[in-house]
Design a protein around this motif. Structure first.
Motif, PDB file in Angstrom:
ATOM      1  N   GLU B 221       0.829  -1.208   0.000  1.00 12.19           N
ATOM      2  CA  GLU B 221       0.000   0.000   0.000  1.00 12.19           C
ATOM      3  C   GLU B 221       0.856   1.247   0.000  1.00 12.19           C
ATOM      4  O   GLU B 221       0.557   2.219  -0.679  1.00 12.19           O
ATOM      5  CB  GLU B 221      -0.833   0.033   1.277  1.00 12.19           C
ATOM      6  CG  GLU B 221      -2.256  -0.450   1.130  1.00 12.19           C
ATOM      7  CD  GLU B 221      -2.902  -0.477   2.505  1.00 12.19           C
ATOM      8  OE1 GLU B 221      -3.168  -1.591   2.978  1.00 12.19           O
ATOM      9  OE2 GLU B 221      -3.072   0.603   3.104  1.00 12.19           O
ATOM     10  N   LEU B 222       1.915   1.200   0.811  1.00  9.48           N
ATOM     11  CA  LEU B 222       2.783   2.360   0.945  1.00  9.48           C
ATOM     12  C   LEU B 222       3.389   2.720  -0.414  1.00  9.48           C
ATOM     13  O   LEU B 222       3.480   3.878  -0.782  1.00  9.48           O
ATOM     14  CB  LEU B 222       3.888   2.054   1.955  1.00  9.48           C
ATOM     15  CG  LEU B 222       4.591   3.244   2.574  1.00  9.48           C
ATOM     16  CD1 LEU B 222       3.664   3.939   3.560  1.00  9.48           C
ATOM     17  CD2 LEU B 222       5.856   2.806   3.277  1.00  9.48           C
ATOM     18  N   LEU B 223       3.769   1.689  -1.157  1.00  9.76           N
ATOM     19  CA  LEU B 223       4.370   1.918  -2.461  1.00  9.76           C
ATOM     20  C   LEU B 223       3.320   2.359  -3.479  1.00  9.76           C
ATOM     21  O   LEU B 223       3.561   3.242  -4.292  1.00  9.76           O
ATOM     22  CB  LEU B 223       5.062   0.643  -2.966  1.00  9.76           C
ATOM     23  CG  LEU B 223       6.322   0.236  -2.223  1.00  9.76           C
ATOM     24  CD1 LEU B 223       6.826  -1.106  -2.722  1.00  9.76           C
ATOM     25  CD2 LEU B 223       7.400   1.299  -2.375  1.00  9.76           C
ATOM     26  N   SER B 224       2.126   1.745  -3.381  1.00  8.55           N
ATOM     27  CA  SER B 224       1.134   2.057  -4.415  1.00  8.55           C
ATOM     28  C   SER B 224       0.296   3.286  -4.074  1.00  8.55           C
ATOM     29  O   SER B 224      -0.124   4.013  -4.955  1.00  8.55           O
ATOM     30  CB  SER B 224       0.238   0.849  -4.674  1.00  8.55           C
ATOM     31  OG  SER B 224      -0.336   0.412  -3.469  1.00  8.55           O
ATOM     32  N   HIS B 225       0.034   3.525  -2.794  1.00  8.80           N
ATOM     33  CA  HIS B 225      -0.754   4.697  -2.422  1.00  8.80           C
ATOM     34  C   HIS B 225      -0.090   5.507  -1.328  1.00  8.80           C
ATOM     35  O   HIS B 225      -0.584   5.562  -0.200  1.00  8.80           O
ATOM     36  CB  HIS B 225      -2.148   4.282  -1.942  1.00  8.80           C
ATOM     37  CG  HIS B 225      -2.920   3.524  -2.955  1.00  8.80           C
ATOM     38  ND1 HIS B 225      -3.069   2.159  -2.912  1.00  8.80           N
ATOM     39  CD2 HIS B 225      -3.586   3.940  -4.060  1.00  8.80           C
ATOM     40  CE1 HIS B 225      -3.787   1.772  -3.937  1.00  8.80           C
ATOM     41  NE2 HIS B 225      -4.110   2.821  -4.666  1.00  8.80           N
ATOM     42  N   GLU B 232       6.131   9.816  -0.495  1.00 11.27           N
ATOM     43  CA  GLU B 232       6.694   9.550  -1.821  1.00 11.27           C
ATOM     44  C   GLU B 232       8.183   9.790  -1.839  1.00 11.27           C
ATOM     45  O   GLU B 232       8.960   8.964  -2.297  1.00 11.27           O
ATOM     46  CB  GLU B 232       6.044  10.466  -2.862  1.00 11.27           C
ATOM     47  CG  GLU B 232       4.681   9.988  -3.291  1.00 11.27           C
ATOM     48  CD  GLU B 232       4.018  10.988  -4.222  1.00 11.27           C
ATOM     49  OE1 GLU B 232       4.736  11.850  -4.779  1.00 11.27           O
ATOM     50  OE2 GLU B 232       2.794  10.910  -4.363  1.00 11.27           O
ATOM     51  N   SER B 233       8.590  10.931  -1.282  1.00  7.48           N
ATOM     52  CA  SER B 233      10.003  11.237  -1.362  1.00  7.48           C
ATOM     53  C   SER B 233      10.802  10.298  -0.451  1.00  7.48           C
ATOM     54  O   SER B 233      11.922   9.923  -0.766  1.00  7.48           O
ATOM     55  CB  SER B 233      10.274  12.700  -1.011  1.00  7.48           C
ATOM     56  OG  SER B 233      10.136  12.886   0.370  1.00  7.48           O
ATOM     57  N   PHE B 234      10.179   9.906   0.661  1.00  7.75           N
ATOM     58  CA  PHE B 234      10.933   9.033   1.559  1.00  7.75           C
ATOM     59  C   PHE B 234      11.157   7.664   0.955  1.00  7.75           C
ATOM     60  O   PHE B 234      12.210   7.064   1.129  1.00  7.75           O
ATOM     61  CB  PHE B 234      10.239   8.907   2.922  1.00  7.75           C
ATOM     62  CG  PHE B 234      11.151   8.371   3.977  1.00  7.75           C
ATOM     63  CD1 PHE B 234      12.073   9.195   4.593  1.00  7.75           C
ATOM     64  CD2 PHE B 234      11.126   7.027   4.326  1.00  7.75           C
ATOM     65  CE1 PHE B 234      12.950   8.703   5.545  1.00  7.75           C
ATOM     66  CE2 PHE B 234      12.014   6.522   5.268  1.00  7.75           C
ATOM     67  CZ  PHE B 234      12.920   7.362   5.881  1.00  7.75           C
ATOM     68  N   ILE B 235      10.179   7.167   0.221  1.00  7.21           N
ATOM     69  CA  ILE B 235      10.397   5.868  -0.406  1.00  7.21           C
ATOM     70  C   ILE B 235      10.998   6.017  -1.786  1.00  7.21           C
ATOM     71  O   ILE B 235      11.153   5.053  -2.523  1.00  7.21           O
ATOM     72  CB  ILE B 235       9.116   5.005  -0.461  1.00  7.21           C
ATOM     73  CG1 ILE B 235       8.012   5.747  -1.189  1.00  7.21           C
ATOM     74  CG2 ILE B 235       8.688   4.587   0.915  1.00  7.21           C
ATOM     75  CD1 ILE B 235       6.724   4.949  -1.263  1.00  7.21           C
ATOM     76  N   GLY B 236      11.358   7.240  -2.129  1.00  2.00           N
ATOM     77  CA  GLY B 236      12.095   7.439  -3.362  1.00  2.00           C
ATOM     78  C   GLY B 236      11.214   7.740  -4.560  1.00  2.00           C
ATOM     79  O   GLY B 236      11.614   7.512  -5.700  1.00  2.00           O
ATOM     80  N   LYS B 237      10.024   8.267  -4.322  1.00  2.41           N
ATOM     81  CA  LYS B 237       9.113   8.604  -5.422  1.00  2.41           C
ATOM     82  C   LYS B 237       9.052   7.480  -6.430  1.00  2.41           C
ATOM     83  O   LYS B 237       9.150   7.675  -7.639  1.00  2.41           O
ATOM     84  CB  LYS B 237       9.548   9.911  -6.101  1.00  2.41           C
ATOM     85  CG  LYS B 237       9.235  11.119  -5.248  1.00  2.41           C
ATOM     86  CD  LYS B 237       9.384  12.408  -6.019  1.00  2.41           C
ATOM     87  CE  LYS B 237       9.015  13.582  -5.143  1.00  2.41           C
ATOM     88  NZ  LYS B 237       9.540  14.850  -5.618  1.00  2.41           N
ATOM     89  N   GLN B 238       8.895   6.293  -5.877  1.00  4.51           N
ATOM     90  CA  GLN B 238       8.973   5.101  -6.691  1.00  4.51           C
ATOM     91  C   GLN B 238       8.029   5.136  -7.901  1.00  4.51           C
ATOM     92  O   GLN B 238       8.424   4.809  -9.006  1.00  4.51           O
ATOM     93  CB  GLN B 238       8.637   3.896  -5.836  1.00  4.51           C
ATOM     94  CG  GLN B 238       9.508   2.727  -6.110  1.00  4.51           C
ATOM     95  CD  GLN B 238      10.187   2.248  -4.836  1.00  4.51           C
ATOM     96  OE1 GLN B 238       9.944   2.744  -3.759  1.00  4.51           O
ATOM     97  NE2 GLN B 238      11.048   1.282  -4.966  1.00  4.51           N
ATOM     98  N   ARG B 239       6.803   5.547  -7.648  1.00  7.36           N
ATOM     99  CA  ARG B 239       5.820   5.420  -8.727  1.00  7.36           C
ATOM    100  C   ARG B 239       6.170   6.272  -9.932  1.00  7.36           C
ATOM    101  O   ARG B 239       6.297   5.785 -11.036  1.00  7.36           O
ATOM    102  CB  ARG B 239       4.426   5.775  -8.215  1.00  7.36           C
ATOM    103  CG  ARG B 239       3.715   4.602  -7.587  1.00  7.36           C
ATOM    104  CD  ARG B 239       2.274   4.907  -7.401  1.00  7.36           C
ATOM    105  NE  ARG B 239       2.071   6.254  -6.928  1.00  7.36           N
ATOM    106  CZ  ARG B 239       0.962   6.935  -7.133  1.00  7.36           C
ATOM    107  NH1 ARG B 239      -0.020   6.423  -7.816  1.00  7.36           N
ATOM    108  NH2 ARG B 239       0.835   8.155  -6.653  1.00  7.36           N
TER     109      ARG B 239
END
Lengths: 200, 373
Positions: B221-225, B232-239
């Motif tokens: 969820e964290l990655l997708s939403h 977003e920036s903490f997980i590297g704006k993956q999407r």
């Protein structure tokens, strides 16, 4: 040479040293534990014991003599006062140098404050605490020697009488045992210290 | 299992936690993560009352912990820290048995327990009488973990437990924690600042910032939403980043460690140590890709050290083409739960996609992009 009198002087000397350092421990060790818990106090307490340490031995004996009179007790108390410095310092540093992580873990797994001291802090600091006691013992042996000036017994008596009567044998019968006691006790306590670091 | 209700924590004027509400279910592996100073360690230490909140209530097992004796509370909660903090003057056995001893277990029960626990992390009984100074960092932390598990606490708190370990040891301890969490149904609350670690082990990630919880969600969820820009920036704006990084080539690392298939297992392990990688690729006589062998494989097979790695190599491992889609590669890694994906062109190994290489590439895109704006 009067062997029985040398022997009894050795005993008295050891007694004075032992009770002096013991009294120093009885006051000093709980004091160190207290200072660990109240670090704010430590500055003022260390200032006082540093000051005590700078008093010359004879002057100290005279101060204590005024309170307690001319006897062995005066020497015992003086030794205790001089012992405070190495005993409290070493115990304080030893107890304080226990790894912070170890202490946090000890508390975190549910040790009471008392258990943290008895099971963790004291066993780890033991060699350091004992080193402080060793320093106290060695200096106590020499303080006990000067006790003769205020009428106390011990090996100092033989040295002093020997000097006054120009009797070299008597002088040495005091001086040699003092040196030997110092060397032996130092060696003996150091060996215990080594044993206490079995885990390293 | 663990519930926070509007918990505030401040030191004088400085507010560390600003109204935390949190619910961790039994058996969950919850990871607290965030930039330093976000309050994650504070949150953890509130649970076993190493610190007391300024305001708000914390419940453990339904009980308001402010009404529970802190010593009793802590004996029922496992605690593992980055500094490990084993008692240096006690043997492994004494370290593991300390909490049972505090609780008054008899010698027989204690000793049975410490043997059972040692088995759990794959250490031999001869370690029981060894002092911590003789153990490696990884072994020490395993014992730290066992000390925490000794009286079977339902909850285990872990404060950056693997932060000081080398990558290979860290990987294997992460795996052990995940196994323990599933096998023993422990509720694990884990603090880290390493997003790779969080994504790998967490059931739920609690992302914190400046004393607030920004988002609490499953890794997926964290990655997708992601809840907001910070997440977003903490997980590297993956999407968005994946949109810009189309091909595998852009997210792979070209630094691959290979070994010919007649290499012995001992040599392979040595190679991994020196190169600080958890696995190597096996090459056939012609230099073509012929599988992968990881330290985990070697540990799980019982083999003599001079066996050739070709026998143990995993030849079924999925691979991707350098011009393949980066998001596809990511999906494969998540679905197959693998940490490393070989990139193969024809039969040549040209690179490797790891969680780390992916995040690194993403980070580059994200921050370069910002610099141009």
């Amino acid at each position: 040479m009067n062997w029985p009198s040398v022997f009894s002087a050795v005993l008295t000397h050891l007694q004075i040293t032992f009770f002096g350092v013991l009294l120093g421990c009885v006051i000093g060790l709980p004091m160190a534990v207290l200072l660990i818990q109240k670090p704010k106090l430590s500055h003022s307490v260390f200032a006082v014991i540093d000051l005590v340490q700078t008093v010359p031995t004879l002057a100290m004996l005279i101060f204590v003599m005024l309170l307690l009179g001319l006897n062995n007790r005066t020497v015992v108390v003086s030794i205790a006062l001089f012992s405070l410095f190495p005993i409290i310092r070493n115990a304080y540093v030893g107890l304080n140098s226990v790894d912070r992580g170890t202490l946090r873990a000890a508390k975190g797994i549910g040790m009471t404050q008392l258990q943290v001291f008895t099971k963790v802090r004291i066993p780890i600091a033991a060699p350091m605490i004992l080193a402080g006691i060793r320093l106290a013992v060695v200096s106590a042996l020499s303080i006990a020697t000067t006790g003769v000036f205020i009428g106390a017994g011990g090996l100092g008596m033989l040295v002093w009488r020997g000097i006054q009567t120009r009797n070299t044998a008597m002088m040495l019968s005091g001086a040699v045992p003092i040196s030997m006691l110092a060397l032996m006790l130092e060696y003996f306590i150091e060996r215990i210290e080594k044993k206490l670091t079995y885990y390293k | 299992m663990v519930r926070f209700e509007n918990v505030h924590m401040s030191y004088g004027e400085h507010a560390v936690l600003k109204g935390i509400d949190l619910h961790i279910e039994p058996g969950q592996l919850a990871v607290l993560i965030g930039p330093s100073g976000c309050g994650k360690t504070t949150t953890l230490q509130l649970i076993n009352r190493l610190i007391t909140p300024t305001e708000g209530k914390i419940f453990v097992n339904g009980r308001d912990i402010s009404t529970v004796d802190p010593v009793e509370l802590r004996r029922g909660i496992g605690y593992v820290i980055q500094e490990i903090g084993l008692f240096p003057h006690m043997t492994v056995k004494q370290n593991i048995e300390i909490v049972p001893k505090l609780l008054g277990w008899d010698e027989q029960k204690r000793s049975a327990r410490s043997k059972e626990l040692l088995k759990l992390v794959g250490m031999e009984e001869r370690y029981l009488d060894v002092y911590p100074a003789k153990l490696s960092g990884g072994q020490q932390q395993r014992i730290g973990l066992l000390r925490a598990l000794a009286v079977e606490p339902p909850i285990v708190l872990m404060d950056e437990p693997f932060g000081a370990l080398d990558p290979i040891t860290r990987e294997s301890l992460q795996d052990e924690i995940m196994t323990l969490n599933k096998k023993l149904h422990k509720t694990v609350i884990f603090v880290t600042h390493d997003m790779d670690e969080a994504l790998k082990i967490a059931d739920v990630i609690i992302l914190m910032k400046d004393g607030n919880i920004v988002q609490a969600a499953t890794p997926k969820e964290l990655l997708s939403h992601p809840a907001n820009e910070f997440v977003e920036s903490f997980i590297g704006k993956q999407r968005q980043a994946v949109g810009k990084l189309d091909t595998v080539r852009e997210v792979m690392s070209a630094r691959v460690v290979c070994a010919p298939d007649d290499t012995s297992v001992v040599e392979a392990v040595d190679l991994m140590r020196r190169q600080r990688v958890p696995s190597v690729f096996v090459l056939n006589k012609e230099g073509g890709f012929d599988g992968q062998i990881s330290i985990k494989d070697i540990q799980s097979f019982s083999c003599t050290g001079d066996e050739m790695i070709s026998r143990l190599a995993n030849k079924q491992i999925p691979t991707v083409h350098p011009e393949g889609s980066a998001s596809e590669a990511f999906k494969i890694m998540m679905q197959e739960n693998i940490d490393e994906l070989p990139v193969v062109d024809g039969d040549r190994v040209v690179g490797i996609v790891t969680r780390r290489s992916m995040v690194t590439s993403l980070a580059k895109v994200v921050w370069q992009g910002e610099a141009h704006e």
